[in-house]
Design a protein around this motif. Structure first.
Motif, PDB file in Angstrom:
ATOM      1  N   UNK A  50       0.730  -1.228   0.024  1.00  0.00           N
ATOM      2  CA  UNK A  50      -0.228  -0.045   0.028  1.00  0.00           C
ATOM      3  C   UNK A  50       0.813   1.389   0.004  1.00  0.00           C
ATOM      4  N   UNK A  51       1.983   1.292   0.725  1.00  0.00           N
ATOM      5  CA  UNK A  51       2.690   2.446   1.041  1.00  0.00           C
ATOM      6  C   UNK A  51       3.387   2.603  -0.258  1.00  0.00           C
ATOM      7  N   UNK A  52       3.854   1.587  -0.894  1.00  0.00           N
ATOM      8  CA  UNK A  52       4.898   1.724  -2.171  1.00  0.00           C
ATOM      9  C   UNK A  52       3.964   2.043  -3.408  1.00  0.00           C
ATOM     10  N   UNK A  53       2.729   1.588  -3.579  1.00  0.00           N
ATOM     11  CA  UNK A  53       1.925   1.651  -4.824  1.00  0.00           C
ATOM     12  C   UNK A  53       1.874   2.952  -5.205  1.00  0.00           C
ATOM     13  N   UNK A  54       1.666   3.218  -6.699  1.00  0.00           N
ATOM     14  CA  UNK A  54       1.552   4.413  -7.346  1.00  0.00           C
ATOM     15  C   UNK A  54       0.383   5.325  -6.780  1.00  0.00           C
ATOM     16  N   UNK A  55       0.282   6.505  -6.965  1.00  0.00           N
ATOM     17  CA  UNK A  55      -0.734   7.270  -6.420  1.00  0.00           C
ATOM     18  C   UNK A  55      -1.991   7.219  -7.253  1.00  0.00           C
ATOM     19  N   UNK A  56      -1.828   6.786  -8.560  1.00  0.00           N
ATOM     20  CA  UNK A  56      -2.758   6.694  -9.156  1.00  0.00           C
ATOM     21  C   UNK A  56      -3.088   5.243  -9.814  1.00  0.00           C
ATOM     22  N   UNK A  57      -4.524   5.109 -10.317  1.00  0.00           N
ATOM     23  CA  UNK A  57      -4.739   3.583 -10.818  1.00  0.00           C
ATOM     24  C   UNK A  57      -5.998   3.417 -10.148  1.00  0.00           C
ATOM     25  N   UNK A  58      -6.483   2.188 -10.421  1.00  0.00           N
ATOM     26  CA  UNK A  58      -7.642   1.524  -9.874  1.00  0.00           C
ATOM     27  C   UNK A  58      -7.654   1.447  -8.437  1.00  0.00           C
ATOM     28  N   UNK A  59      -6.583   1.043  -7.704  1.00  0.00           N
ATOM     29  CA  UNK A  59      -6.520   0.876  -6.134  1.00  0.00           C
ATOM     30  C   UNK A  59      -5.114   1.569  -5.926  1.00  0.00           C
ATOM     31  N   UNK A  60      -5.091   2.765  -5.714  1.00  0.00           N
ATOM     32  CA  UNK A  60      -4.006   3.781  -5.625  1.00  0.00           C
ATOM     33  C   UNK A  60      -3.379   3.516  -4.092  1.00  0.00           C
ATOM     34  N   UNK A  61      -1.887   3.719  -3.999  1.00  0.00           N
ATOM     35  CA  UNK A  61      -1.314   3.659  -2.794  1.00  0.00           C
ATOM     36  C   UNK A  61      -0.890   5.182  -2.529  1.00  0.00           C
ATOM     37  N   UNK A  62       0.265   5.150  -1.815  1.00  0.00           N
ATOM     38  CA  UNK A  62       0.700   6.565  -1.390  1.00  0.00           C
ATOM     39  C   UNK A  62       2.113   6.702  -2.078  1.00  0.00           C
ATOM     40  N   UNK A  63       2.716   5.901  -2.621  1.00  0.00           N
ATOM     41  CA  UNK A  63       4.003   5.823  -3.579  1.00  0.00           C
ATOM     42  C   UNK A  63       5.126   6.349  -2.620  1.00  0.00           C
ATOM     43  N   UNK A  64       5.310   5.898  -1.492  1.00  0.00           N
ATOM     44  CA  UNK A  64       6.294   6.079  -0.672  1.00  0.00           C
ATOM     45  C   UNK A  64       7.574   5.303  -1.463  1.00  0.00           C
ATOM     46  N   UNK A  65       9.077   5.686  -1.123  1.00  0.00           N
ATOM     47  CA  UNK A  65       9.861   4.996  -1.591  1.00  0.00           C
ATOM     48  C   UNK A  65      10.102   3.480  -0.565  1.00  0.00           C
ATOM     49  N   UNK A  66      10.935   2.676  -1.190  1.00  0.00           N
ATOM     50  CA  UNK A  66      10.927   1.516  -0.575  1.00  0.00           C
ATOM     51  C   UNK A  66      11.626   1.714   0.645  1.00  0.00           C
ATOM     52  N   UNK A  67      12.679   2.343   0.846  1.00  0.00           N
ATOM     53  CA  UNK A  67      13.540   2.639   2.027  1.00  0.00           C
ATOM     54  C   UNK A  67      12.728   3.070   3.129  1.00  0.00           C
ATOM     55  N   UNK A  68      11.583   4.148   2.844  1.00  0.00           N
ATOM     56  CA  UNK A  68      10.984   4.770   3.912  1.00  0.00           C
ATOM     57  C   UNK A  68       9.827   3.753   4.212  1.00  0.00           C
ATOM     58  N   UNK A  69       9.201   3.227   3.215  1.00  0.00           N
ATOM     59  CA  UNK A  69       8.182   2.058   3.606  1.00  0.00           C
ATOM     60  C   UNK A  69       8.654   1.063   4.663  1.00  0.00           C
ATOM     61  N   UNK A  70       9.826   0.367   4.294  1.00  0.00           N
ATOM     62  CA  UNK A  70      10.175  -0.544   5.155  1.00  0.00           C
ATOM     63  C   UNK A  70      10.871  -0.277   6.216  1.00  0.00           C
ATOM     64  N   UNK A  71      11.283   1.188   6.550  1.00  0.00           N
ATOM     65  CA  UNK A  71      11.826   1.656   7.630  1.00  0.00           C
ATOM     66  C   UNK A  71      10.327   1.982   8.636  1.00  0.00           C
ATOM     67  N   UNK A  72       9.155   2.302   8.105  1.00  0.00           N
ATOM     68  CA  UNK A  72       8.092   2.337   8.898  1.00  0.00           C
ATOM     69  C   UNK A  72       7.636   0.781   9.442  1.00  0.00           C
ATOM     70  N   UNK A  73       7.914  -0.191   8.284  1.00  0.00           N
ATOM     71  CA  UNK A  73       7.582  -1.356   8.567  1.00  0.00           C
ATOM     72  C   UNK A  73       8.274  -2.085   9.863  1.00  0.00           C
ATOM     73  N   UNK A  74       9.526  -1.720   9.883  1.00  0.00           N
ATOM     74  CA  UNK A  74      10.385  -2.095  10.824  1.00  0.00           C
ATOM     75  C   UNK A  74      10.023  -1.733  12.063  1.00  0.00           C
ATOM     76  N   UNK A  75       9.996  -0.365  12.068  1.00  0.00           N
ATOM     77  CA  UNK A  75       9.582   0.319  13.285  1.00  0.00           C
ATOM     78  C   UNK A  75       8.358  -0.269  13.889  1.00  0.00           C
ATOM     79  N   UNK A  76       7.234  -0.551  13.077  1.00  0.00           N
ATOM     80  CA  UNK A  76       6.063  -1.037  13.591  1.00  0.00           C
ATOM     81  C   UNK A  76       6.265  -2.334  14.144  1.00  0.00           C
TER      82      UNK A  76
END
Length: 521
Positions: A50-76
């Motif tokens: 969800x965090x790394x999926x494109x902002x546009x499209x049928x089911x858009x995400x937030x288009x975060x970078x992989x490093x930022x998304x996995x940083x939050x994932x690791x913290x969580x």
């Protein structure tokens, strides 16, 4: 060594009240934990995508970078294992295990509801609630099992392995349904579904809690209901210290296990999404649909069999709780049938990236009973050797990914996609490694730690798992950097070599560990 048992301890193991050779109460916890893991793994399967999926499209995400998304994932994931230290202490001293479990389930339900709103503020509120709720829930459920088997320590390894089957049944269903709905329909619906089943799990536990007798009550309630004094022989302080050293040794190696294993929710999901051939055509597509339908329906049928076995022993005494549980499974069957029908009706066959996450749970459902029997047989392995075997198997699993990704060259204009076989083999070996370490680690903590410290020490054990999860997020976030500088094979070789090396080390420590245990097996 306890010389007496709690009031209802002897009743738990009567043939008339047991289910599949274990107390019916174990299976109430089995299903409660199953819904909690449904919600956790269902959300976890979607978070990075969800965090790394494109902002546009049928089911858009937030288009975060992989490093930022996995940083939050690791913290969580670190946070959900940090909070059990405090949650275990609160239960030991104030709430008791039962009320801690119920309060934790309520807070997690609110957390999933917050995430379904898909705003950054509510994302952080939701993740915060999940961390706090998990802290109250996780250590205290395992502590209740420890108390339930106080008079039968020889059955603990088998009980924790069966319980772990429930954990992974929930993970299987959560990834299968929340992951599928979130990825193919709407992320909001996927996050929301996780919260619905967390709430149902809480209600089922609440209405069935009297099945545990005195187990899990608050210190005040326990004192009021106790009919006889529990006399515990004083264990010499040196012996206690030695056994705690063993817990510490196991905990250190647990860090490295989870740092590698938790790539499942990060780098391995990215590998599945970007580098694995998931579009199938012709006969391959139809074979996948048939296999997927079998893999979807068969485990649910097996769990339903366990459900009816529990109903046969408890329905008359705990009707409301069993009705809630039956309602939950009716909904699960409806969702499963809808999913299978939707896949067969689709014109093209594209395997969801989250689908591979069910393999770990599926393999555990299939293998946990075998490992449980193994640990109860004369061929049972010592604790240090179980840990060593688990780490070696984990490393071998990453070896398959390292080999499979050799054809992927950084910087190619067209991304090479590799066979799904490599991920399937990796998850199989990771699962076997997990069964040698995770439920066994919980069992040894319960056997090596003095009874009065159980809740807190489970929390401490989860603290080490938290460290591993944070390292997993940090290391996983380096996948693009290491791949661009060297190769994807190099990235996975790191996770191959380190676990295998550590597996050899802890196996060599077996004589020392055995001596420090002072007779605990």
């Amino acid at each position: 060594m306890s010389t007496t048992t709690t009031t209802n301890q002897s009743d738990f193991f009567n043939a008339e009240s047991s289910v599949l050779g274990h107390p019916a109460g174990l299976f109430v916890m089995f299903f409660t934990e199953m819904w909690e893991r449904f919600s956790y793994y269902g959300m976890r399967a979607l978070l990075v995508l969800f965090l790394t999926s494109p902002l546009t499209g049928i089911n858009p995400g937030w288009e975060w970078t992989t490093e930022r998304a996995l940083g939050l994932y690791g913290t969580y994931t670190m946070g959900v294992y940090l909070t059990p230290v405090l949650g275990g202490l609160i239960a030991d001293r104030l709430l008791g295990y039962r009320w801690a479990v119920l309060l934790g389930a309520l807070v997690m339900t609110l957390g999933h509801a917050s995430m379904a709103l898909e705003t950054e503020t509510f994302l952080y509120i939701g993740l915060g609630c999940l961390m706090v709720g998990n802290g109250l829930f996780k250590p205290n459920m395992t502590s209740m099992i420890s108390n339930l088997y106080k008079a039968h320590p020889e059955k603990k390894d088998g009980a924790y392995s069966l319980f772990y089957m429930g954990v992974n049944a929930g993970a299987f269903l959560g990834i299968l349904l929340c992951g599928y709905i979130g990825e193919k329909v709407s992320y909001s619906w996927g996050f929301g579904l996780a919260g619905i089943f967390m709430f149902l799990g809480m209600m089922q536990f609440y209405f069935t809690q009297k099945i545990f007798g005195d187990v899990g009550l608050s210190p005040k309630e326990t004192k009021q209901l106790k009919r006889e004094e529990v006399v515990e022989e004083a264990t010499p302080k040196k012996i206690i210290i030695d056994r705690l050293i063993v817990v510490f040794i196991f905990s250190i190696f647990t860090i490295f296990f989870w740092a590698a294993f938790e790539q499942a929710g990060g780098s391995m999901t990215i590998f599945a999404d970007r580098y694995t051939q998931r579009v199938l055509t012709g006969n391959a597509g139809m074979i996948y649909k048939i296999v997927d339908a079998i893999l979807t329906i068969a485990p649910v049928a097996i769990i339903t069999y366990v459900l009816f076995a529990l109903f046969g022993k408890t329905f008359k005494r705990f009707t409301v709780g069993n009705i809630v549980l039956a309602t939950s499974f009716t909904a699960i069957w409806a969702l499963v049938i809808w999913r299978v029908n939707r896949e067969f009706s689709a014109d093209t066959t594209e395997v969801a990236a989250t689908w591979f996450g069910i393999l770990n749970s599926l393999f555990i459902i299939a293998l946990a009973p075998l490992f449980s029997k193994w640990w109860e047989s004369k061929y049972n392995l010592p604790g240090a050797i179980k840990f060593g075997l688990g780490l070696v198997l984990l490393g071998l699993g990453f070896g398959f990914l390292a080999y499979g990704s050799m054809s992927i060259v950084p910087g190619d204009a067209e991304v090479v996609r590799v066979s799904m076989v490599w991920l399937i083999l990796a998850y199989l070996f990771h699962t076997m490694g997990e069964l040698c370490i995770s439920p066994v680690g919980l069992s040894y903590v319960s056997k090596l730690v003095p009874g009065a410290w159980i809740g807190m020490m489970f929390g401490v054990y989860y603290l080490f798992i938290a460290m591993g999860n944070k390292i997993a997020g940090s290391m996983g976030g380096m996948i693009e950097e290491i791949t661009s500088k060297y190769s994807l094979t190099t990235f996975f070789l790191i996770f191959t070599a380190v676990p295998i090396g550590l597996g050899v080390v802890i196996t060599a420590l077996h004589p020392l560990v055995k001596r420090l245990m002072h007779g605990v097996k």
